[in-house]
Scaffold this motif. Structure first.
Motif, PDB file in Angstrom:
ATOM      1  N   ILE A   1       0.863  -1.194   0.000  1.00  0.00           N
ATOM      2  CA  ILE A   1       0.000   0.000   0.000  1.00  0.00           C
ATOM      3  C   ILE A   1       0.896   1.241   0.000  1.00  0.00           C
ATOM      4  O   ILE A   1       1.943   1.229   0.649  1.00  0.00           O
ATOM      5  CB  ILE A   1      -0.950   0.007   1.239  1.00  0.00           C
ATOM      6  CG1 ILE A   1      -1.844   1.254   1.299  1.00  0.00           C
ATOM      7  CG2 ILE A   1      -0.180  -0.118   2.546  1.00  0.00           C
ATOM      8  CD1 ILE A   1      -3.008   1.241   0.401  1.00  0.00           C
ATOM      9  N   GLY A   2       0.490   2.254  -0.754  1.00  0.00           N
ATOM     10  CA  GLY A   2       1.233   3.517  -0.769  1.00  0.00           C
ATOM     11  C   GLY A   2       2.672   3.340  -1.217  1.00  0.00           C
ATOM     12  O   GLY A   2       3.568   4.052  -0.754  1.00  0.00           O
ATOM     13  N   GLY A   3       2.921   2.385  -2.123  1.00  0.00           N
ATOM     14  CA  GLY A   3       4.273   2.177  -2.638  1.00  0.00           C
ATOM     15  C   GLY A   3       5.179   1.411  -1.683  1.00  0.00           C
ATOM     16  O   GLY A   3       6.359   1.214  -1.963  1.00  0.00           O
ATOM     17  N   GLN A   4       4.655   0.962  -0.570  1.00  0.00           N
ATOM     18  CA  GLN A   4       5.473   0.218   0.401  1.00  0.00           C
ATOM     19  C   GLN A   4       5.142  -1.270   0.406  1.00  0.00           C
ATOM     20  O   GLN A   4       3.986  -1.653   0.182  1.00  0.00           O
ATOM     21  CB  GLN A   4       5.257   0.760   1.811  1.00  0.00           C
ATOM     22  CG  GLN A   4       5.940   2.094   2.064  1.00  0.00           C
ATOM     23  CD  GLN A   4       6.026   2.390   3.555  1.00  0.00           C
ATOM     24  OE1 GLN A   4       5.039   2.327   4.271  1.00  0.00           O
ATOM     25  NE2 GLN A   4       7.217   2.729   4.019  1.00  0.00           N
ATOM     26  N   LYS A   5       6.149  -2.070   0.688  1.00  0.00           N
ATOM     27  CA  LYS A   5       5.970  -3.521   0.891  1.00  0.00           C
ATOM     28  C   LYS A   5       6.177  -3.795   2.382  1.00  0.00           C
ATOM     29  O   LYS A   5       7.258  -3.562   2.915  1.00  0.00           O
ATOM     30  CB  LYS A   5       6.975  -4.307   0.047  1.00  0.00           C
ATOM     31  CG  LYS A   5       6.769  -4.131  -1.471  1.00  0.00           C
ATOM     32  CD  LYS A   5       7.802  -4.947  -2.241  1.00  0.00           C
ATOM     33  CE  LYS A   5       7.879  -4.573  -3.719  1.00  0.00           C
ATOM     34  NZ  LYS A   5       6.830  -5.122  -4.562  1.00  0.00           N
ATOM     35  N   ILE A   6       5.118  -4.276   3.006  1.00  0.00           N
ATOM     36  CA  ILE A   6       5.111  -4.429   4.468  1.00  0.00           C
ATOM     37  C   ILE A   6       4.860  -5.890   4.812  1.00  0.00           C
ATOM     38  O   ILE A   6       3.865  -6.478   4.367  1.00  0.00           O
ATOM     39  CB  ILE A   6       4.008  -3.543   5.091  1.00  0.00           C
ATOM     40  CG1 ILE A   6       4.224  -2.080   4.686  1.00  0.00           C
ATOM     41  CG2 ILE A   6       3.968  -3.714   6.612  1.00  0.00           C
ATOM     42  CD1 ILE A   6       3.052  -1.160   5.028  1.00  0.00           C
ATOM     43  N   LEU A   7       5.763  -6.473   5.590  1.00  0.00           N
ATOM     44  CA  LEU A   7       5.601  -7.852   6.035  1.00  0.00           C
ATOM     45  C   LEU A   7       5.005  -7.846   7.438  1.00  0.00           C
ATOM     46  O   LEU A   7       5.572  -7.233   8.347  1.00  0.00           O
ATOM     47  CB  LEU A   7       6.953  -8.572   6.047  1.00  0.00           C
ATOM     48  CG  LEU A   7       6.872 -10.079   6.306  1.00  0.00           C
ATOM     49  CD1 LEU A   7       6.286 -10.809   5.103  1.00  0.00           C
ATOM     50  CD2 LEU A   7       8.253 -10.647   6.657  1.00  0.00           C
ATOM     51  N   ILE A   8       3.863  -8.511   7.589  1.00  0.00           N
ATOM     52  CA  ILE A   8       3.209  -8.550   8.894  1.00  0.00           C
ATOM     53  C   ILE A   8       3.352  -9.947   9.487  1.00  0.00           C
ATOM     54  O   ILE A   8       2.859 -10.925   8.932  1.00  0.00           O
ATOM     55  CB  ILE A   8       1.735  -8.123   8.765  1.00  0.00           C
ATOM     56  CG1 ILE A   8       1.711  -6.652   8.324  1.00  0.00           C
ATOM     57  CG2 ILE A   8       0.991  -8.326  10.096  1.00  0.00           C
ATOM     58  CD1 ILE A   8       0.352  -6.073   8.106  1.00  0.00           C
ATOM     59  N   ASP A   9       4.055 -10.015  10.587  1.00  0.00           N
ATOM     60  CA  ASP A   9       4.422 -11.236  11.320  1.00  0.00           C
ATOM     61  C   ASP A   9       5.385 -12.090  10.489  1.00  0.00           C
ATOM     62  O   ASP A   9       5.334 -12.088   9.258  1.00  0.00           O
ATOM     63  CB  ASP A   9       3.199 -12.020  11.787  1.00  0.00           C
ATOM     64  CG  ASP A   9       2.531 -11.333  12.998  1.00  0.00           C
ATOM     65  OD1 ASP A   9       3.233 -10.608  13.723  1.00  0.00           O
ATOM     66  OD2 ASP A   9       1.317 -11.539  13.204  1.00  0.00           O
ATOM     67  N   ALA A  10       6.277 -12.775  11.199  1.00  0.00           N
ATOM     68  CA  ALA A  10       7.427 -13.379  10.510  1.00  0.00           C
ATOM     69  C   ALA A  10       7.615 -14.865  10.837  1.00  0.00           C
ATOM     70  O   ALA A  10       8.728 -15.390  10.751  1.00  0.00           O
ATOM     71  CB  ALA A  10       8.697 -12.589  10.826  1.00  0.00           C
ATOM     72  N   CYS A  11       6.523 -15.551  11.200  1.00  0.00           N
ATOM     73  CA  CYS A  11       6.525 -17.018  11.329  1.00  0.00           C
ATOM     74  C   CYS A  11       7.655 -17.532  12.230  1.00  0.00           C
ATOM     75  O   CYS A  11       8.149 -16.798  13.084  1.00  0.00           O
ATOM     76  CB  CYS A  11       6.585 -17.666   9.940  1.00  0.00           C
ATOM     77  SG  CYS A  11       5.215 -17.167   8.873  1.00  0.00           S
ATOM     78  N   CYS A  12       8.014 -18.809  12.060  1.00  0.00           N
ATOM     79  CA  CYS A  12       8.966 -19.479  12.964  1.00  0.00           C
ATOM     80  C   CYS A  12      10.402 -19.405  12.463  1.00  0.00           C
ATOM     81  O   CYS A  12      11.338 -19.353  13.252  1.00  0.00           O
ATOM     82  CB  CYS A  12       8.599 -20.960  13.113  1.00  0.00           C
ATOM     83  SG  CYS A  12       6.987 -21.263  13.853  1.00  0.00           S
ATOM     84  N   GLY A  13      10.576 -19.446  11.136  1.00  0.00           N
ATOM     85  CA  GLY A  13      11.924 -19.467  10.576  1.00  0.00           C
ATOM     86  C   GLY A  13      12.446 -20.883  10.407  1.00  0.00           C
ATOM     87  O   GLY A  13      11.943 -21.817  11.035  1.00  0.00           O
ATOM     88  N   ASN A  14      13.449 -21.022   9.546  1.00  0.00           N
ATOM     89  CA  ASN A  14      14.076 -22.330   9.306  1.00  0.00           C
ATOM     90  C   ASN A  14      15.134 -22.646  10.353  1.00  0.00           C
ATOM     91  O   ASN A  14      15.704 -21.731  10.958  1.00  0.00           O
ATOM     92  CB  ASN A  14      14.750 -22.346   7.928  1.00  0.00           C
ATOM     93  CG  ASN A  14      13.753 -22.572   6.804  1.00  0.00           C
ATOM     94  OD1 ASN A  14      12.590 -22.904   7.051  1.00  0.00           O
ATOM     95  ND2 ASN A  14      14.204 -22.376   5.575  1.00  0.00           N
ATOM     96  N   ASP A  15      15.385 -23.944  10.541  1.00  0.00           N
ATOM     97  CA  ASP A  15      16.536 -24.415  11.327  1.00  0.00           C
ATOM     98  C   ASP A  15      16.505 -23.984  12.784  1.00  0.00           C
ATOM     99  O   ASP A  15      17.551 -23.831  13.407  1.00  0.00           O
ATOM    100  CB  ASP A  15      17.866 -23.922  10.699  1.00  0.00           C
ATOM    101  CG  ASP A  15      18.012 -24.378   9.267  1.00  0.00           C
ATOM    102  OD1 ASP A  15      17.685 -25.547   8.989  1.00  0.00           O
ATOM    103  OD2 ASP A  15      18.420 -23.554   8.417  1.00  0.00           O
ATOM    104  N   ARG A  16      15.303 -23.755  13.342  1.00  0.00           N
ATOM    105  CA  ARG A  16      15.260 -23.351  14.751  1.00  0.00           C
ATOM    106  C   ARG A  16      14.727 -24.519  15.585  1.00  0.00           C
ATOM    107  O   ARG A  16      13.773 -25.184  15.199  1.00  0.00           O
ATOM    108  CB  ARG A  16      14.411 -22.089  14.924  1.00  0.00           C
ATOM    109  CG  ARG A  16      15.000 -20.893  14.184  1.00  0.00           C
ATOM    110  CD  ARG A  16      14.246 -19.630  14.480  1.00  0.00           C
ATOM    111  NE  ARG A  16      14.667 -18.533  13.618  1.00  0.00           N
ATOM    112  CZ  ARG A  16      15.681 -17.703  13.885  1.00  0.00           C
ATOM    113  NH1 ARG A  16      16.373 -17.854  14.995  1.00  0.00           N
ATOM    114  NH2 ARG A  16      15.982 -16.734  13.043  1.00  0.00           N
TER     115      ARG A  16
END
Ligand SMILES: [Zn+2]
Length: 293
Positions: free
Chosen positions: A66-81
């Protein structure tokens, strides 16, 4: 990939996992066979797996543009953890970043990473191990965290009785961002820009927040873990075991449901199964999810 729109905003779901692993009665002691039968017409296959009799939960991020921005909402668990008590989320090896790229954002294109709260399944991809150090996965992003959550988990991570808090993810996925000067810590109700307002919804964690979205007169709400399953829309008093304050979580859940019903907001929860986003209606008997189709 699941795509949605709110006014001029586009929202894509970036899947990490989507598994049927929880015994419903372990999550919700109020769950009975009668309740299962009453809701059978919508529970399977998106929200319940009849073969294993397990609740289905998704772990995903939302890519908001939105408004030319790319926004990531929440970032899950991740690999190798390593997640000793949650084997289904331990040592993951998913093509999450490829899925994010396919949805329109390489890591260096993300402008903002926003976490509804700081549990391990919402901060995992914040950082990556490079040359023996945890560094931001999204090299050009600012990260928006709730200050009360940072303070709460930092304190718990410094206390030998509770450390390392959240399987070590606070020190691996949050603290390195703060120490690199890349975090913007927000308190209370906070207007981020023309389209996004950050509103406290504590109870699942002390600093849990909701991101309200408005574009062209349409509304959306990224609600994180205000509820985990659509059964909690029918039964807002059902607690989720991990909530830091069950009574406060109920108050926040009702407030968020009221707001989303009143605004006709498209609701983007953190773990609800397919079709993953939908609306809330307020009927004579209470709230109803409208997530179908
Ligand atoms: Zn969660």
């Amino acid at each position: 990939m699941n795509q949605f729109s709110v006014g001029k905003a586009t929202v894509a779901r970036i899947e990490e996992t989507y598994l049927a692993v929880y015994d419903p009665k372990e999550l919700f002691p109020e769950f009975t066979d009668a309740i299962r039968d009453e809701h059978a017409h919508w529970l399977a296959p998106g929200h319940y797996d009849p073969a294993s009799a397990r609740i289905k939960l998704s772990v995903h991020s939302w890519l908001l543009q939105i408004g030319g921005q790319k926004i990531l909402i929440d970032a899950c668990c991740g690999n190798d953890r390593v997640r000793a008590t949650r084997p289904w989320w331990s040592m993951l090896n998913t093509p999450y970043l490829d899925r994010l790229a396919a949805a329109g954002a390489r890591p260096d294109e993300i402008d903002l990473v926003m976490c509804t709260h700081l549990h391990h399944d919402h901060v995992g991809w914040n950082t990556q191990m490079k040359d023996g150090k945890w560094v931001p996965t999204f090299p050009n992003a600012r990260y928006v965290f709730s200050r009360p959550d940072v303070d709460y988990f930092h304190k718990a991570d410094l206390d030998p009785k509770t450390a390392p808090v959240e399987f070590g993810t606070f020190r691996e996925c949050v603290l390195p961002i703060v120490e690199a000067g890349r975090a913007d810590l927000v308190d209370g109700t906070h207007r981020l820009n023309d389209h996004i307002e950050i509103v406290p919804a504590p109870g699942h964690s002390p600093g849990h927040v909701v991101f309200r979205l408005e574009s062209g007169g349409q509304h959306g709400a990224f609600i994180g873990d205000v509820f985990h399953h659509l059964l909690q829309v029918y039964y807002p008093h059902w607690n989720f075991p991990k909530n830091s304050d069950a009574e406060q979580a109920k108050v926040s859940r009702r407030a968020v449901l009221e707001h989303c019903a009143a605004k006709g907001a498209l609701v983007f929860p953190g773990h609800v199964g397919a079709p993953f986003a939908g609306y809330i209606e307020k009927g004579a008997k209470g709230f109803l999810p409208r997530f179908a189709g």
